[in-house]
Design a protein around this motif. Structure first.
Motif, PDB file in Angstrom:
ATOM      1  N   SER A 115      46.645  40.147  44.717  1.00 23.29           N
ATOM      2  CA  SER A 115      45.502  39.816  45.551  1.00 23.29           C
ATOM      3  C   SER A 115      44.632  38.755  44.900  1.00 23.29           C
ATOM      4  O   SER A 115      43.833  38.105  45.562  1.00 23.29           O
ATOM      5  N   ALA A 116      44.788  38.563  43.601  1.00 24.23           N
ATOM      6  CA  ALA A 116      43.927  37.616  42.895  1.00 24.23           C
ATOM      7  C   ALA A 116      44.268  36.173  43.226  1.00 24.23           C
ATOM      8  O   ALA A 116      43.395  35.325  43.305  1.00 24.23           O
ATOM      9  N   SER A 117      45.522  35.908  43.417  1.00 20.13           N
ATOM     10  CA  SER A 117      45.884  34.518  43.634  1.00 20.13           C
ATOM     11  C   SER A 117      47.278  34.448  44.222  1.00 20.13           C
ATOM     12  O   SER A 117      48.084  35.339  44.030  1.00 20.13           O
ATOM     13  N   GLN A 118      47.561  33.349  44.932  1.00 13.74           N
ATOM     14  CA  GLN A 118      48.855  33.221  45.585  1.00 13.74           C
ATOM     15  C   GLN A 118      50.003  33.257  44.596  1.00 13.74           C
ATOM     16  O   GLN A 118      51.095  33.697  44.920  1.00 13.74           O
ATOM     17  N   GLN A 119      49.777  32.744  43.378  1.00 17.94           N
ATOM     18  CA  GLN A 119      50.918  32.651  42.468  1.00 17.94           C
ATOM     19  C   GLN A 119      51.226  33.956  41.767  1.00 17.94           C
ATOM     20  O   GLN A 119      52.188  34.038  41.020  1.00 17.94           O
ATOM     21  N   PHE A 120      50.445  35.008  41.973  1.00 19.09           N
ATOM     22  CA  PHE A 120      50.718  36.256  41.273  1.00 19.09           C
ATOM     23  C   PHE A 120      51.626  37.179  42.064  1.00 19.09           C
ATOM     24  O   PHE A 120      51.777  38.342  41.738  1.00 19.09           O
TER      25      PHE A 120
END
Lengths: 328, 244
Positions: free
Chosen positions: A93-98
């Motif tokens: 949820s923190a970032s698209q790449q995670f």
């Protein structure tokens, strides 16, 4: 999080930093506002939530469990010490790449950094200008980022307290390392370990009992000496602290400085592929050290104020409600 | 420790609720800065965070559909979410199964034909687990999708129900779930009262089925009221700020 940055944007940030003006209006040494709350997760021994205004959101929990001691087969050490096991996870949820396995590398890097700075036997490097307080910290050298591991041992050679420190990055707004360490420090401050009573059964056998009293618990000894990290990013010929995601993309070299409240350097790590001139390096370390001490003071003041407010609420019979995500 | 009785003689459950009473539900949207839509939902002590990214370019070209969006759901459970610390791997079968339930629940509801060739990602994070994780995940996802502005035909409201000792009860907590009670999770579209998901793992006598389902349906309607209120309050708040 943008994983691409246009040359125009990069140039804008670079030139801005030269003039001491950053994209969000801050100056180079300015830190964003830190919002801190402890005791946000029940069923844990201690927890905290750190938010940097602008997005970064980290949840840290500390669980104290009882387990066997870990003895180092080579040195034979560790029979009379507790353990600290760290784990950092970046939620998708923190970032698209995670998503999926995307965060694995970052998770590993942060976990290793935390383990190194917190739970290894480190000899702290005292600066020449340090006061007497730093020499006591150096002599209290159970390492472990200042935490007294011997106190966590219950029965030497057999059972000890294991502190599981789990950090969860919920939102990414730049400067993850600092937020994770600040959250860890606050969570350890909030941690309460039940008291144990050791009985001697004779013949070298011991038995222990965990006293289940919620009021009568111990704090983690040595928690005031826990270090926090300050990340300095070299952009152009200058360095900034507390980078936003776009600034992180423009960074040539990154320096993580771990410092404790006495001003001692507890760890140092350089990242990314640019080089730093030795003179700039020393300057950055000094700056990080000073800023780190200031941050620790501010953090401690926040934690203390929160604890006092909670105490007053309890005395007045008001329920202590943690805002968590409902805080604006 | 002796097994506490789940239903007292006065008809109160282990946490003091009546059988047809939901736990305290609090929710809020727009909690994350990077996600297109996000929601945080609390069912009593079960806390779930949902983040929605999309519609955006699909990651795997091979999976792209020419006329609609594809839905991707990932579910993560924090190690500190349960009483005992336990790290779950990303490929834990249970988590993958729950994620696929959520996906199946929302595929017919999201109007995916409006976003061809794209991908909608739903990331769920369970922060604290005290029973009813699947229902909390579905409810949080509904709110996050609305917050992201993704078109849907209706809300999806979910509720668990089960047979606790002598009576049907809704919104079971962890203690009730892990003891010998049967539990069914239902997801419903409130406007049409259609059910998009039914999941039950334990044994339930067929005579009791109707009662349990009926109660679950009522629970879903109650959930809808709560979720709708939160969304409308937020929309009013935004409209007020924009009108200035």
């Amino acid at each position: 999080m943008p994983s691409l940055i246009s040359p125009a944007e990069r140039d804008y940030i670079l030139k801005g930093i030269e003039c001491n003006i950053r994209a969000d209006g801050r100056q180079r040494p300015d830190y964003r506002e830190v919002i801190l709350e402890t005791g946000v997760i029940s069923q844990t021994s201690g927890s905290s939530r750190v938010r940097l205004a602008g997005g970064t959101d980290v949840l840290v929990s500390v669980k104290a469990d009882i387990g066997p001691v870990l003895v180092d087969p080579e040195t034979g050490e560790g029979a009379d010490k507790g353990q600290i096991i760290c784990n950092v996870e970046c939620a998708p949820s923190a970032s698209q790449q995670f998503e999926g396995r995307g965060a694995d590398e970052l998770n590993n890097e942060l976990t290793q950094m935390m383990t190194r700075f917190l739970s290894h036997n480190t000899t702290t490097l005292s600066t020449p200008s340090s006061t007497t307080s730093s020499s006591t910290a150096a002599s209290n050298n159970n390492g472990a980022g200042g935490i007294n591991l011997s106190k966590l041992c219950i029965i030497p050679g057999e059972q000890c307290w294991i502190l599981y420190v789990d950090a969860l990055v919920l939102d990414y707004g730049g400067n993850l390392v600092d937020a994770v360490f600040m959250g860890t420090r606050a969570a350890i401050f909030d941690t309460r370990i039940p008291k144990t009573e050791v009985q001697d059964l004779g013949d070298g056998n011991f038995d222990f009992e965990v006293l289940d009293d919620a009021e009568d618990t111990e704090v983690v000894e040595g928690r005031e000496d826990m270090p926090i990290c300050v990340t300095l990013n070299k952009i152009g010929a200058r360095h900034i602290v507390d980078a936003s995601p776009l600034e992180e993309l423009c960074t040539e070299a990154k320096l993580v400085v771990a410092v404790n409240r006495s001003g001692e350097l507890c760890g140092l790590q350089k990242g990314q592929d640019g080089g730093i001139e030795p003179s700039l390096l020393l300057e950055m370390i000094q700056f990080g050290k000073t800023l780190g001490q200031t941050l620790i003071k501010q953090l401690d003041a926040k934690i203390k104020a929160e604890a006092e407010a909670d105490m007053i609420k309890r005395q007045n019979g008001q329920p202590v409600v943690k805002l968590g995500f409902f805080a604006q | 420790m002796s097994r506490a009785e789940l239903l007292s003689p006065e008809g109160l459950r282990i946490d003091g609720r009546r059988p047809a009473e939901l736990r305290k539900i609090t929710s809020t949207t727009c909690v994350l800065s990077q996600a297109d839509g996000s929601a945080y939902l609390e069912h009593g002590n079960t806390k779930v965070l949902a983040a929605v990214y999309g519609p955006r370019e699909a990651r795997h070209r091979a999976l792209v559909l020419h006329d609609r969006a594809i839905l991707n759901v990932e579910l993560n459970v924090a190690p500190f979410s349960t009483g005992e610390r336990r790290r779950r791997s990303k490929n834990d079968k249970r988590l993958l199964e729950m994620a696929s339930f959520v996906k199946q629940t929302f595929e017919p509801v999201v109007i995916a034909t409006l976003y061809p060739r794209s991908q909608i990602d739903i990331y769920l994070q369970v922060i604290q687990h005290d029973g009813g994780t699947l229902q909390a995940c579905i409810n949080a996802t509904t709110m996050a999708l609305i917050d992201a502005g993704i078109a849907m035909t209706d809300y999806v409201c979910a509720c668990t129900a089960g047979w606790v000792e002598r009576e049907a009860a809704i919104d079971l907590n962890y203690i009730e779930e892990s003891s010998d009670t049967s539990e069914v999770t239902i997801a419903m579209l409130p406007k049409s009262s259609k059910i998009t998901l039914t999941q039950m793992e334990s044994r339930l006598h067929v005579d009791k089925l109707e009662e349990v389902f009926r109660l679950a349906g009522e629970g879903c309607k109650q959930m809808y009221e709560v979720m709708d209120k939160t969304i409308r309050d937020r929309a009013e708040d935004l409209a007020r700020k924009m009108a200035v």
